[in-house]
Motif scaffolding. Structure first.
Motif, PDB file in Angstrom:
ATOM      1  N   LYS A 168      39.705  37.088  27.010  1.00 30.00           N
ATOM      2  CA  LYS A 168      38.350  37.482  26.629  1.00 30.00           C
ATOM      3  C   LYS A 168      37.434  36.282  26.406  1.00 30.00           C
ATOM      4  N   ARG A 169      38.001  35.076  26.415  1.00 29.66           N
ATOM      5  CA  ARG A 169      37.160  33.885  26.245  1.00 29.66           C
ATOM      6  C   ARG A 169      36.358  33.562  27.496  1.00 29.66           C
ATOM      7  N   VAL A 170      36.740  34.154  28.625  1.00 29.10           N
ATOM      8  CA  VAL A 170      36.116  33.819  29.915  1.00 29.10           C
ATOM      9  C   VAL A 170      35.381  35.040  30.464  1.00 29.10           C
ATOM     10  N   PHE A 171      34.089  34.877  30.641  1.00 28.92           N
ATOM     11  CA  PHE A 171      33.232  35.936  31.185  1.00 28.92           C
ATOM     12  C   PHE A 171      33.028  35.646  32.669  1.00 28.92           C
ATOM     13  N   ILE A 172      33.450  36.567  33.528  1.00 34.24           N
ATOM     14  CA  ILE A 172      33.352  36.346  34.973  1.00 34.24           C
ATOM     15  C   ILE A 172      32.271  37.234  35.578  1.00 34.24           C
ATOM     16  N   MET A 173      31.343  36.589  36.276  1.00 34.44           N
ATOM     17  CA  MET A 173      30.355  37.281  37.110  1.00 34.44           C
ATOM     18  C   MET A 173      30.670  36.932  38.558  1.00 34.44           C
ATOM     19  N   ASP A 174      30.800  37.931  39.395  1.00 37.91           N
ATOM     20  CA  ASP A 174      31.153  37.683  40.794  1.00 37.91           C
ATOM     21  C   ASP A 174      30.239  38.509  41.697  1.00 37.91           C
ATOM     22  N   VAL A 175      29.572  37.816  42.601  1.00 37.49           N
ATOM     23  CA  VAL A 175      28.670  38.438  43.567  1.00 37.49           C
ATOM     24  C   VAL A 175      29.234  38.163  44.953  1.00 37.49           C
ATOM     25  N   TYR A 176      29.623  39.208  45.685  1.00 36.93           N
ATOM     26  CA  TYR A 176      30.355  38.982  46.930  1.00 36.93           C
ATOM     27  C   TYR A 176      30.172  40.144  47.901  1.00 36.93           C
ATOM     28  N   ASN A 177      30.480  39.868  49.158  1.00 40.89           N
ATOM     29  CA  ASN A 177      30.482  40.892  50.206  1.00 40.89           C
ATOM     30  C   ASN A 177      31.685  41.801  49.984  1.00 40.89           C
ATOM     31  N   ARG A 178      31.425  43.058  49.733  1.00 40.73           N
ATOM     32  CA  ARG A 178      32.506  43.989  49.369  1.00 40.73           C
ATOM     33  C   ARG A 178      33.462  44.284  50.526  1.00 40.73           C
ATOM     34  N   HIS A 179      33.067  43.956  51.742  1.00 43.65           N
ATOM     35  CA  HIS A 179      33.823  44.381  52.922  1.00 43.65           C
ATOM     36  C   HIS A 179      34.798  43.335  53.453  1.00 43.65           C
ATOM     37  N   ILE A 180      34.829  42.140  52.862  1.00 43.21           N
ATOM     38  CA  ILE A 180      35.614  41.053  53.436  1.00 43.21           C
ATOM     39  C   ILE A 180      36.746  40.631  52.499  1.00 43.21           C
ATOM     40  N   TYR A 181      37.561  39.679  52.980  1.00 45.54           N
ATOM     41  CA  TYR A 181      38.669  39.103  52.215  1.00 45.54           C
ATOM     42  C   TYR A 181      38.192  38.676  50.828  1.00 45.54           C
ATOM     43  N   PRO A 182      38.980  38.876  49.767  1.00 46.52           N
ATOM     44  CA  PRO A 182      40.361  39.349  49.758  1.00 46.52           C
ATOM     45  C   PRO A 182      40.534  40.826  49.425  1.00 46.52           C
ATOM     46  N   GLY A 183      39.488  41.473  48.900  1.00 46.77           N
ATOM     47  CA  GLY A 183      39.628  42.871  48.524  1.00 46.77           C
ATOM     48  C   GLY A 183      40.724  43.103  47.493  1.00 46.77           C
ATOM     49  N   ASP A 184      40.766  42.252  46.488  1.00 42.29           N
ATOM     50  CA  ASP A 184      41.842  42.271  45.498  1.00 42.29           C
ATOM     51  C   ASP A 184      41.458  43.204  44.343  1.00 42.29           C
ATOM     52  N   THR A 185      41.862  44.453  44.458  1.00 42.77           N
ATOM     53  CA  THR A 185      41.486  45.465  43.467  1.00 42.77           C
ATOM     54  C   THR A 185      42.012  45.122  42.079  1.00 42.77           C
ATOM     55  N   HIS A 186      43.241  44.641  42.002  1.00 43.18           N
ATOM     56  CA  HIS A 186      43.824  44.285  40.700  1.00 43.18           C
ATOM     57  C   HIS A 186      43.000  43.202  40.018  1.00 43.18           C
ATOM     58  N   ALA A 187      42.610  42.162  40.781  1.00 39.87           N
ATOM     59  CA  ALA A 187      41.851  41.054  40.194  1.00 39.87           C
ATOM     60  C   ALA A 187      40.461  41.495  39.734  1.00 39.87           C
ATOM     61  N   LYS A 188      39.901  42.502  40.375  1.00 38.49           N
ATOM     62  CA  LYS A 188      38.550  42.955  40.007  1.00 38.49           C
ATOM     63  C   LYS A 188      38.460  43.431  38.568  1.00 38.49           C
ATOM     64  N   ARG A 189      39.585  43.771  37.969  1.00 35.12           N
ATOM     65  CA  ARG A 189      39.576  44.223  36.584  1.00 35.12           C
ATOM     66  C   ARG A 189      39.079  43.128  35.638  1.00 35.12           C
ATOM     67  N   ALA A 190      39.159  41.869  36.080  1.00 35.18           N
ATOM     68  CA  ALA A 190      38.721  40.749  35.235  1.00 35.18           C
ATOM     69  C   ALA A 190      37.221  40.511  35.310  1.00 35.18           C
ATOM     70  N   ILE A 191      36.536  41.105  36.281  1.00 33.64           N
ATOM     71  CA  ILE A 191      35.110  40.841  36.480  1.00 33.64           C
ATOM     72  C   ILE A 191      34.302  41.664  35.473  1.00 33.64           C
ATOM     73  N   ARG A 192      33.502  40.990  34.682  1.00 30.42           N
ATOM     74  CA  ARG A 192      32.682  41.689  33.685  1.00 30.42           C
ATOM     75  C   ARG A 192      31.271  41.961  34.188  1.00 30.42           C
ATOM     76  N   ARG A 193      30.834  41.242  35.216  1.00 30.02           N
ATOM     77  CA  ARG A 193      29.603  41.592  35.952  1.00 30.02           C
ATOM     78  C   ARG A 193      29.936  41.520  37.430  1.00 30.02           C
ATOM     79  N   LYS A 194      30.130  42.668  38.018  1.00 31.46           N
ATOM     80  CA  LYS A 194      30.539  42.766  39.418  1.00 31.46           C
ATOM     81  C   LYS A 194      29.353  43.230  40.252  1.00 31.46           C
ATOM     82  N   VAL A 195      28.990  42.410  41.255  1.00 27.74           N
ATOM     83  CA  VAL A 195      27.885  42.751  42.149  1.00 27.74           C
ATOM     84  C   VAL A 195      28.428  42.741  43.570  1.00 27.74           C
TER      85      VAL A 195
END
Length: 329
Positions: A168-195
């Motif tokens: 919880k010490r690390v706030f992750i914002m990730d802005v990315y093309n949803r259609h390309i590599y890596p498509g890591d659904t498990h890792a997306k759980r860590a994103i607190r601002r997902k675009v």
């Protein structure tokens, strides 16, 4: 050895950035901090011994870097020609994190290996430099207990996301093309601002979202440091990114992020990450020049009471010393 010609990545990109900045008289050898190669002890702060041992197999490195002929090279050559430069860039990111906290900002001309986690490499990324930089700051720099990662590479940053999944010490914002590599659904759980962006997203929509969500992150949480993954594979025509951002849009994007950080006096570390066209080196250099013109980096910041500043190079030498195991000589 010519193997770089088999890869989508322009292996000379970082050296070209430095050359362009020298030609434009922004920097000289005297004010570039030279990165030091990350040692095995450094890497073990995040990486498992099992993972590091796996890199002694050329086939594993070939798979991570996606250069099949590497599998047939003796591993001592792979270590020297492929992995040592990546370890040097990793050392640069670790060092730049410390310098950013001390001096307000730092740019590692290299790094941003955001697909690598502590126990797995991939997507051209063999070492988890973003995770390492943050872990080093948490463990060794007083007053750093919260960090934000603003990942604006075209690809999801699944490596650091997996590393900080329950932190919880690390706030992750990730802005990315949803259609390309890596498509890591498990890792997306860590994103607190997902675009998540669609194919061909252009400047107006992109810059609006970056500005809105960057402000949102820094209003929601005041981190002690920002790690900014500034990939240029968002550029129109990039063979891997699938977005349609102009060179001017990239320059403006970097300005938006730095302005948000500097206006709040939050230290910011920038790494350059992906970008798979020959012209991206010029765009990175132009963006750094613009940050200087906007007085967001450079000696003017000292005059305004905002601290000094540092550019770190994994490619060129300079005599500046920062006084730590990861500083220049």
């Amino acid at each position: 050895m010519g193997l770089e010609k088999l890869h989508a990545f322009d292996a000379g990109k970082w050296g070209k950035v430095i050359r362009f900045l020298k030609e434009d008289q922004l920097i000289s050898d005297g004010n570039i901090v030279e990165a030091r190669e990350a040692t095995e002890d450094d890497l073990l702060v995040v990486h498992t011994k099992r993972y590091l041992r796996s890199l002694k197999w050329s086939l594993v490195v070939a798979t991570i870097t996606e250069i099949p002929p590497v599998a047939f090279l003796p591993n001592f050559l792979v270590q020297r020609k492929v992995l040592k430069p990546l370890r040097t860039q990793t050392g640069g990111t670790i060092m730049a994190g410390k310098l950013a906290v001390e001096r307000g900002w730092a740019i590692n001309v290299g790094g941003g290996f955001h697909h690598c986690s502590g126990d797995k490499g991939g997507g051209f990324c063999a070492y988890a430099d973003i995770t390492l930089a943050i872990k080093f700051l948490f463990e060794r720099v007083e007053g750093v207990s919260k960090a934000a990662i603003i990942d604006l590479d075209a690809h999801q940053g699944n490596g650091h996301e997996r590393d900080f999944l329950d932190d919880k010490r690390v706030f992750i914002m990730d802005v990315y093309n949803r259609h390309i590599y890596p498509g890591d659904t498990h890792a997306k759980r860590a994103i607190r601002r997902k675009v998540e962006l669609d194919w061909g997203t252009e400047d107006a929509e992109y810059l609006h979202k970056v500005a809105l969500h960057t402000e949102g992150v820094l209003n929601e949480m005041r981190p002690d440091v920002i790690v900014y993954n500034a990939g240029t594979d968002i550029l129109d025509g990039d063979p891997l990114g699938g977005l349609s951002i102009s060179p001017q849009g990239i320059v403006k994007r970097d300005e938006v992020v730095f302005r948000a950080a500097r206006s709040r006096s939050i230290p910011i570390l920038m790494v350059t990450s992906g970008g798979y066209q020959k012209k991206t080196a010029r765009i990175i250099a132009d963006s750094i020049l613009n940050l200087h013109r906007q007085r967001l980096i450079g000696p003017e910041a000292l005059e305004e009471g905002e601290g000094t500043s540092t550019l770190v190079s994994s490619m060129m030498r300079g005599p500046v010393s920062a006084g730590s195991a990861h500083s220049a000589v």
